[in-house]
Design an enzyme around this catalytic site. Structure first.
Site, PDB file in Angstrom:
ATOM      1  N   GLY A   9     117.774  19.988  83.187  1.00  0.00           N
ATOM      2  CA  GLY A   9     116.410  20.489  82.957  1.00  0.00           C
ATOM      3  C   GLY A   9     115.840  21.165  84.182  1.00  0.00           C
ATOM      4  O   GLY A   9     114.690  20.916  84.560  1.00  0.00           O
ATOM      5  N   ARG A  36     118.232  27.728  79.160  1.00  0.00           N
ATOM      6  CA  ARG A  36     117.823  29.126  79.390  1.00  0.00           C
ATOM      7  C   ARG A  36     118.607  29.721  80.561  1.00  0.00           C
ATOM      8  O   ARG A  36     118.244  29.560  81.721  1.00  0.00           O
ATOM      9  CB  ARG A  36     116.315  29.187  79.622  1.00  0.00           C
ATOM     10  N   ASP A  57     123.226  22.638  76.177  1.00  0.00           N
ATOM     11  CA  ASP A  57     122.183  21.856  75.506  1.00  0.00           C
ATOM     12  C   ASP A  57     122.618  20.391  75.595  1.00  0.00           C
ATOM     13  O   ASP A  57     123.711  20.046  75.123  1.00  0.00           O
ATOM     14  CB  ASP A  57     122.095  22.331  74.048  1.00  0.00           C
ATOM     15  N   SER A 137     108.934   7.833  81.887  1.00  0.00           N
ATOM     16  CA  SER A 137     107.529   8.244  81.780  1.00  0.00           C
ATOM     17  C   SER A 137     106.669   6.986  81.723  1.00  0.00           C
ATOM     18  O   SER A 137     107.144   5.920  81.290  1.00  0.00           O
ATOM     19  CB  SER A 137     107.316   9.041  80.492  1.00  0.00           C
ATOM     20  N   TYR A 150     107.936   9.722  70.946  1.00  0.00           N
ATOM     21  CA  TYR A 150     108.104  10.126  72.353  1.00  0.00           C
ATOM     22  C   TYR A 150     108.097   8.866  73.221  1.00  0.00           C
ATOM     23  O   TYR A 150     108.969   8.689  74.077  1.00  0.00           O
ATOM     24  CB  TYR A 150     107.007  11.100  72.807  1.00  0.00           C
ATOM     25  N   GLU A 186     105.581  22.825  82.026  1.00  0.00           N
ATOM     26  CA  GLU A 186     105.645  23.415  80.671  1.00  0.00           C
ATOM     27  C   GLU A 186     105.609  22.337  79.586  1.00  0.00           C
ATOM     28  O   GLU A 186     105.650  22.636  78.397  1.00  0.00           O
ATOM     29  CB  GLU A 186     106.929  24.245  80.508  1.00  0.00           C
TER      30      GLU A 186
HETATM   31  P1  NDP Z   1     109.272  21.077  81.351  1.00  0.00           P
HETATM   32  O1  NDP Z   1     109.068  21.446  79.915  1.00  0.00           O
HETATM   33  O2  NDP Z   1     108.631  21.910  82.376  1.00  0.00           O
HETATM   34  O3  NDP Z   1     110.850  21.006  81.663  1.00  0.00           O
HETATM   35  C1  NDP Z   1     111.746  20.404  80.769  1.00  0.00           C
HETATM   36  C2  NDP Z   1     113.167  20.782  81.148  1.00  0.00           C
HETATM   37  O4  NDP Z   1     114.061  20.121  80.245  1.00  0.00           O
HETATM   38  C3  NDP Z   1     113.428  22.280  81.038  1.00  0.00           C
HETATM   39  O5  NDP Z   1     114.175  22.705  82.147  1.00  0.00           O
HETATM   40  C4  NDP Z   1     114.240  22.400  79.760  1.00  0.00           C
HETATM   41  O6  NDP Z   1     115.183  23.459  79.907  1.00  0.00           O
HETATM   42  C5  NDP Z   1     114.991  21.060  79.754  1.00  0.00           C
HETATM   43  N1  NDP Z   1     115.427  20.712  78.403  1.00  0.00           N
HETATM   44  C6  NDP Z   1     114.658  20.404  77.336  1.00  0.00           C
HETATM   45  N2  NDP Z   1     115.431  20.207  76.253  1.00  0.00           N
HETATM   46  C7  NDP Z   1     116.716  20.413  76.658  1.00  0.00           C
HETATM   47  C8  NDP Z   1     117.969  20.371  76.009  1.00  0.00           C
HETATM   48  N3  NDP Z   1     118.082  20.065  74.703  1.00  0.00           N
HETATM   49  N4  NDP Z   1     119.098  20.625  76.715  1.00  0.00           N
HETATM   50  C9  NDP Z   1     119.001  20.936  78.022  1.00  0.00           C
HETATM   51  N5  NDP Z   1     117.852  20.990  78.704  1.00  0.00           N
HETATM   52  C10 NDP Z   1     116.718  20.736  78.022  1.00  0.00           C
HETATM   53  O7  NDP Z   1     108.806  19.568  81.462  1.00  0.00           O
HETATM   54  P2  NDP Z   1     108.761  18.540  82.698  1.00  0.00           P
HETATM   55  O8  NDP Z   1     109.357  19.100  83.910  1.00  0.00           O
HETATM   56  O9  NDP Z   1     107.375  18.014  82.756  1.00  0.00           O
HETATM   57  O10 NDP Z   1     109.659  17.386  82.076  1.00  0.00           O
HETATM   58  C11 NDP Z   1     110.824  16.887  82.695  1.00  0.00           C
HETATM   59  C12 NDP Z   1     111.014  15.451  82.252  1.00  0.00           C
HETATM   60  O11 NDP Z   1     109.907  14.675  82.694  1.00  0.00           O
HETATM   61  C13 NDP Z   1     111.100  15.233  80.749  1.00  0.00           C
HETATM   62  O12 NDP Z   1     112.089  14.256  80.499  1.00  0.00           O
HETATM   63  C14 NDP Z   1     109.714  14.707  80.380  1.00  0.00           C
HETATM   64  O13 NDP Z   1     109.752  13.899  79.239  1.00  0.00           O
HETATM   65  C15 NDP Z   1     109.391  13.913  81.619  1.00  0.00           C
HETATM   66  N6  NDP Z   1     107.982  13.654  81.899  1.00  0.00           N
HETATM   67  C16 NDP Z   1     107.059  14.670  81.948  1.00  0.00           C
HETATM   68  C17 NDP Z   1     105.743  14.380  82.247  1.00  0.00           C
HETATM   69  C18 NDP Z   1     104.680  15.422  82.264  1.00  0.00           C
HETATM   70  O14 NDP Z   1     103.494  15.086  82.078  1.00  0.00           O
HETATM   71  N7  NDP Z   1     104.989  16.681  82.512  1.00  0.00           N
HETATM   72  C19 NDP Z   1     105.317  13.011  82.584  1.00  0.00           C
HETATM   73  C20 NDP Z   1     106.372  12.021  82.490  1.00  0.00           C
HETATM   74  C21 NDP Z   1     107.649  12.360  82.188  1.00  0.00           C
HETATM   75  P3  NDP Z   1     115.558  24.532  78.776  1.00  0.00           P
HETATM   76  O15 NDP Z   1     114.350  24.701  77.898  1.00  0.00           O
HETATM   77  O16 NDP Z   1     115.937  25.743  79.551  1.00  0.00           O
HETATM   78  O17 NDP Z   1     116.724  23.913  78.097  1.00  0.00           O
HETATM   79  C1  8X3 Z   2     104.473  12.505  79.693  1.00  0.00           C
HETATM   80  C2  8X3 Z   2     103.222  11.759  79.993  1.00  0.00           C
HETATM   81  O1  8X3 Z   2     101.163  10.644  78.977  1.00  0.00           O
HETATM   82  O2  8X3 Z   2     101.856  12.769  78.019  1.00  0.00           O
HETATM   83  O3  8X3 Z   2     105.555  11.652  79.617  1.00  0.00           O
HETATM   84  O4  8X3 Z   2     103.123  10.778  77.588  1.00  0.00           O
HETATM   85  S1  8X3 Z   2     102.320  11.477  78.578  1.00  0.00           S
END
Ligand code: NDP
Ligand code: 8X3
Length: 250
Positions: A9, A36, A57, A137, A150, A186
């Protein structure tokens, strides 16, 4: 000799910021992954480090195992795996939520993390050392209304992290779970399927975590000496106590 790290990711948010953090710190060769391809290649070209972009993926078991199996021998000495790829889809009551959304979250956040871990940890076992950092999370610590699956997927990440730590102990592999709170990436744009105004509302009235804040936490956990393992880290912005308590200014 540089350490090899693999970040899932890495095309945005925490993963991208983490790649930038480790590249700037020096001493790491970095495998960045995501779906991507163009974003991965642009990031690879911009980092001051030796970088290998791998497009797959995490839901695709065959693609995950093929990508890791086909790594050049030198890149197989992975010292640190950061299981970060993940997403939320929808914020709906149990009775309204979409089964497709639930399946995608479970396939990505739980099964995807397991596939990558099962492909990479044998390479660590061979080296008799390694470190896995799983991004959970605060949603995996307390369930909130409309968080249902989730939250369940992140409770699973919490349980899997604990299980990995126990089972991989004898192989000298550290396992850390980092549980962030609301962070402006994002994430909400994806959750609300491109609805920018709904996504922006999530971050109004307070200062959320940034991707760089979480990258700093990941780097801190990764940089501990070999005999030290941070098992778990919960990190929120100052305005947030947990999934329920988030103070927004009027
Ligand atoms: P973003 O959406 O900015 O990034 C998510 C990343 O995950 C992207 O690089 C995307 O890449 C990749 N991804 C998603 N689905 C797939 C897939 N099927 N295969 C490969 N890659 C995948 O989100 P965050 O950086 O915020 O999230 C990162 C992690 O942190 C996640 O696990 C999220 O649940 C967790 N999280 C986020 C929080 C928040 O508030 N932002 C808080 C707590 C936890 P691409 O689309 O290019 O495949
Ligand atoms: C992302 C944080 O509070 O939207 O894991 O679930 S929350």
């Amino acid at each position: 000799m540089n350490k090899i790290i693999l970040i899932t990711g890495a095309t945005s948010g925490f993963g991208e910021a983490t790649a930038r953090k480790f590249a700037a710190a020096g001493g790491y060769d970095i495998i960045i992954t995501g779906r991507r391809k163009e974003k991965l290649e642009a990031l690879a070209a911009s980092l001051p480090a030796t970088v290998l972009p791998l497009t797959f993926d995490v839901q695709d078991k065959t693609a995950v195992f093929t990508a890791i199996d086909q790594l050049p021998a030198a890149w197989k000495k992975i010292a640190l795996l950061i299981n970060n790829a993940g997403l939320a889809l929808g914020r709906d009551l149990f009775e309204d939520a979409s089964l497709d959304d639930w399946e995608t979250m479970l396939d990505t956040n739980v099964k995807g993390l397991l596939y990558v871990s099962k492909a990479v940890t044998p390479l660590m076992i061979t080296q008799k050392k390694g470190h896995v950092i799983n991004i959970g999370s605060i949603a995996g610590k307390e369930v909130y209304e409309k968080g249902n699956v989730y939250c369940a997927s992140k409770y699973a990440v919490d349980a899997i992290s604990k299980a990995m730590r126990i089972d991989l102990l004898k192989h000298h592999i550290k396992v850390t779970a980092i549980h962030p709170g609301a962070a402006d990436t994002e994430f909400s744009k994806v959750r609300f399927k491109g609805d920018k105004s709904q996504a922006d509302k999530i971050y109004e009235g307070y200062t959320p975590l940034s991707a760089e804040d979480v990258a700093d936490a990941i780097y801190y956990c990764a940089a501990t000496p070999p005999h030290v393992c941070i098992n778990e880290m919960n990190i929120t912005c100052t305005a947030q106590a947990n999934s329920f308590y988030l103070h927004k200014d009027a």
